[in-house]
Design a protein around this motif. Structure first.
Motif, PDB file in Angstrom:
ATOM      1  N   HIS A 110       3.465  31.364 -24.606  1.00 28.67           N
ATOM      2  CA  HIS A 110       2.172  31.734 -24.038  1.00 28.67           C
ATOM      3  C   HIS A 110       1.646  30.679 -23.074  1.00 28.67           C
ATOM      4  O   HIS A 110       0.430  30.527 -22.920  1.00 28.67           O
ATOM      5  CB  HIS A 110       1.143  31.960 -25.150  1.00 28.67           C
ATOM      6  CG  HIS A 110       1.500  33.086 -26.058  1.00 28.67           C
ATOM      7  ND1 HIS A 110       1.297  34.402 -25.734  1.00 28.67           N
ATOM      8  CD2 HIS A 110       2.083  33.077 -27.286  1.00 28.67           C
ATOM      9  CE1 HIS A 110       1.728  35.173 -26.726  1.00 28.67           C
ATOM     10  NE2 HIS A 110       2.210  34.392 -27.674  1.00 28.67           N
ATOM     11  N   ALA A 111       2.543  29.924 -22.435  1.00 28.81           N
ATOM     12  CA  ALA A 111       2.098  28.913 -21.485  1.00 28.81           C
ATOM     13  C   ALA A 111       1.343  29.615 -20.345  1.00 28.81           C
ATOM     14  O   ALA A 111       1.873  30.530 -19.715  1.00 28.81           O
ATOM     15  CB  ALA A 111       3.281  28.137 -20.929  1.00 28.81           C
ATOM     16  N   PRO A 112       0.102  29.205 -20.107  1.00 31.73           N
ATOM     17  CA  PRO A 112      -0.696  29.889 -19.082  1.00 31.73           C
ATOM     18  C   PRO A 112      -0.375  29.381 -17.685  1.00 31.73           C
ATOM     19  O   PRO A 112       0.203  28.301 -17.527  1.00 31.73           O
ATOM     20  CB  PRO A 112      -2.125  29.496 -19.468  1.00 31.73           C
ATOM     21  CG  PRO A 112      -1.978  28.126 -20.041  1.00 31.73           C
ATOM     22  CD  PRO A 112      -0.672  28.171 -20.801  1.00 31.73           C
ATOM     23  N   PRO A 113      -0.765  30.140 -16.655  1.00 30.05           N
ATOM     24  CA  PRO A 113      -0.729  29.590 -15.307  1.00 30.05           C
ATOM     25  C   PRO A 113      -1.568  28.308 -15.323  1.00 30.05           C
ATOM     26  O   PRO A 113      -2.586  28.244 -16.022  1.00 30.05           O
ATOM     27  CB  PRO A 113      -1.389  30.661 -14.439  1.00 30.05           C
ATOM     28  CG  PRO A 113      -1.297  31.919 -15.240  1.00 30.05           C
ATOM     29  CD  PRO A 113      -1.339  31.495 -16.671  1.00 30.05           C
ATOM     30  N   GLY A 126     -13.914  33.789 -30.481  1.00 32.27           N
ATOM     31  CA  GLY A 126     -12.981  34.752 -31.050  1.00 32.27           C
ATOM     32  C   GLY A 126     -11.659  34.782 -30.308  1.00 32.27           C
ATOM     33  O   GLY A 126     -10.981  35.809 -30.270  1.00 32.27           O
ATOM     34  N   SER A 127     -11.276  33.652 -29.722  1.00 30.22           N
ATOM     35  CA  SER A 127     -10.040  33.571 -28.945  1.00 30.22           C
ATOM     36  C   SER A 127      -9.230  32.373 -29.428  1.00 30.22           C
ATOM     37  O   SER A 127      -9.584  31.720 -30.404  1.00 30.22           O
ATOM     38  CB  SER A 127     -10.377  33.442 -27.449  1.00 30.22           C
ATOM     39  OG  SER A 127      -9.210  33.546 -26.663  1.00 30.22           O
ATOM     40  N   ASP A 128      -8.126  32.111 -28.756  1.00 30.11           N
ATOM     41  CA  ASP A 128      -7.314  30.939 -29.061  1.00 30.11           C
ATOM     42  C   ASP A 128      -6.439  30.620 -27.860  1.00 30.11           C
ATOM     43  O   ASP A 128      -6.413  31.353 -26.875  1.00 30.11           O
ATOM     44  CB  ASP A 128      -6.474  31.143 -30.328  1.00 30.11           C
ATOM     45  CG  ASP A 128      -5.472  32.266 -30.191  1.00 30.11           C
ATOM     46  OD1 ASP A 128      -4.598  32.193 -29.297  1.00 30.11           O
ATOM     47  OD2 ASP A 128      -5.536  33.234 -30.974  1.00 30.11           O
ATOM     48  N   LYS A 129      -5.697  29.523 -27.963  1.00 26.78           N
ATOM     49  CA  LYS A 129      -4.908  29.032 -26.828  1.00 26.78           C
ATOM     50  C   LYS A 129      -3.828  30.008 -26.368  1.00 26.78           C
ATOM     51  O   LYS A 129      -3.393  29.936 -25.217  1.00 26.78           O
ATOM     52  CB  LYS A 129      -4.304  27.672 -27.147  1.00 26.78           C
ATOM     53  CG  LYS A 129      -3.350  27.672 -28.317  1.00 26.78           C
ATOM     54  CD  LYS A 129      -2.972  26.252 -28.684  1.00 26.78           C
ATOM     55  CE  LYS A 129      -2.179  26.212 -29.972  1.00 26.78           C
ATOM     56  NZ  LYS A 129      -1.950  24.829 -30.402  1.00 26.78           N
ATOM     57  N   SER A 130      -3.407  30.932 -27.204  1.00 25.50           N
ATOM     58  CA  SER A 130      -2.398  31.917 -26.785  1.00 25.50           C
ATOM     59  C   SER A 130      -2.982  32.944 -25.817  1.00 25.50           C
ATOM     60  O   SER A 130      -2.247  33.692 -25.199  1.00 25.50           O
ATOM     61  CB  SER A 130      -1.803  32.635 -28.000  1.00 25.50           C
ATOM     62  OG  SER A 130      -2.737  33.551 -28.555  1.00 25.50           O
ATOM     63  N   ARG A 131      -4.308  32.938 -25.657  1.00 29.35           N
ATOM     64  CA  ARG A 131      -4.975  33.920 -24.797  1.00 29.35           C
ATOM     65  C   ARG A 131      -5.550  33.291 -23.528  1.00 29.35           C
ATOM     66  O   ARG A 131      -6.326  33.912 -22.815  1.00 29.35           O
ATOM     67  CB  ARG A 131      -6.049  34.636 -25.593  1.00 29.35           C
ATOM     68  CG  ARG A 131      -5.434  35.391 -26.805  1.00 29.35           C
ATOM     69  CD  ARG A 131      -6.416  36.122 -27.649  1.00 29.35           C
ATOM     70  NE  ARG A 131      -7.213  37.089 -26.934  1.00 29.35           N
ATOM     71  CZ  ARG A 131      -6.820  38.307 -26.558  1.00 29.35           C
ATOM     72  NH1 ARG A 131      -5.601  38.702 -26.821  1.00 29.35           N
ATOM     73  NH2 ARG A 131      -7.645  39.116 -25.924  1.00 29.35           N
ATOM     74  N   ILE A 132      -5.146  32.050 -23.239  1.00 26.97           N
ATOM     75  CA  ILE A 132      -5.627  31.391 -22.021  1.00 26.97           C
ATOM     76  C   ILE A 132      -5.036  32.091 -20.806  1.00 26.97           C
ATOM     77  O   ILE A 132      -3.827  32.319 -20.718  1.00 26.97           O
ATOM     78  CB  ILE A 132      -5.272  29.883 -22.025  1.00 26.97           C
ATOM     79  CG1 ILE A 132      -6.041  29.182 -23.135  1.00 26.97           C
ATOM     80  CG2 ILE A 132      -5.583  29.248 -20.671  1.00 26.97           C
ATOM     81  CD1 ILE A 132      -5.689  27.715 -23.315  1.00 26.97           C
ATOM     82  N   LEU A 133      -5.897  32.427 -19.881  1.00 31.36           N
ATOM     83  CA  LEU A 133      -5.495  33.107 -18.645  1.00 31.36           C
ATOM     84  C   LEU A 133      -5.168  32.123 -17.535  1.00 31.36           C
ATOM     85  O   LEU A 133      -4.336  32.406 -16.679  1.00 31.36           O
ATOM     86  CB  LEU A 133      -6.614  34.039 -18.180  1.00 31.36           C
ATOM     87  CG  LEU A 133      -7.020  35.132 -19.166  1.00 31.36           C
ATOM     88  CD1 LEU A 133      -8.287  35.828 -18.698  1.00 31.36           C
ATOM     89  CD2 LEU A 133      -5.882  36.126 -19.338  1.00 31.36           C
TER      90      LEU A 133
END
Length: 114
Positions: free
Chosen positions: A88-91, A54-61
């Protein structure tokens, strides 16, 4: 509660706990491809697992990228830049590592909010 996906004898492909998805290292299915092709395969696998949670790449921590050869850094980044969600580029960390199979050029581990 911990929810595990694709549980095997040695590892699960993903575990979800407290609305956070923890993915195992994702590697290419077809190791005959160049770094761009292998990276695209790995990123598609990440997309598929995150969707199941239920997630996607915009929610990568956090993303951890392992490259067998740092000479592939630019090619990996081309595939990554085409894939990462704008704004939404993650660390991220990228390191050179000996991977479990000699034909693998890349392995990626991500943690994402659900």
């Amino acid at each position: 509660m911990i929810q595990r996906f694709d549980v095997g004898a040695r590892l699960s492909e993903m575990a979800v706990h407290n609305r956070v998805a923890y993915l195992a290292g994702q590697v290419p299915e077809d190791a005959s491809q160049d770094i761009r092709g292998q990276t695209a395969q790995v990123l598609a696998a990440i997309d598929a697992l995150l969707a199941r949670a239920g997630s996607d790449k915009s929610r990568i921590l956090m993303a951890q990228i392992y490259l067998a050869d740092l000479a592939d850094f630019a090619g990996m980044n081309q595939a990554w830049d085409a894939w990462v969600a704008a704004g939404h580029a993650p660390p991220r960390a990228t390191v050179q590592a000996a991977l479990a199979k000699p034909d693998w050029k890349i392995e990626v581990v991500v943690t994402a909010a659900c």
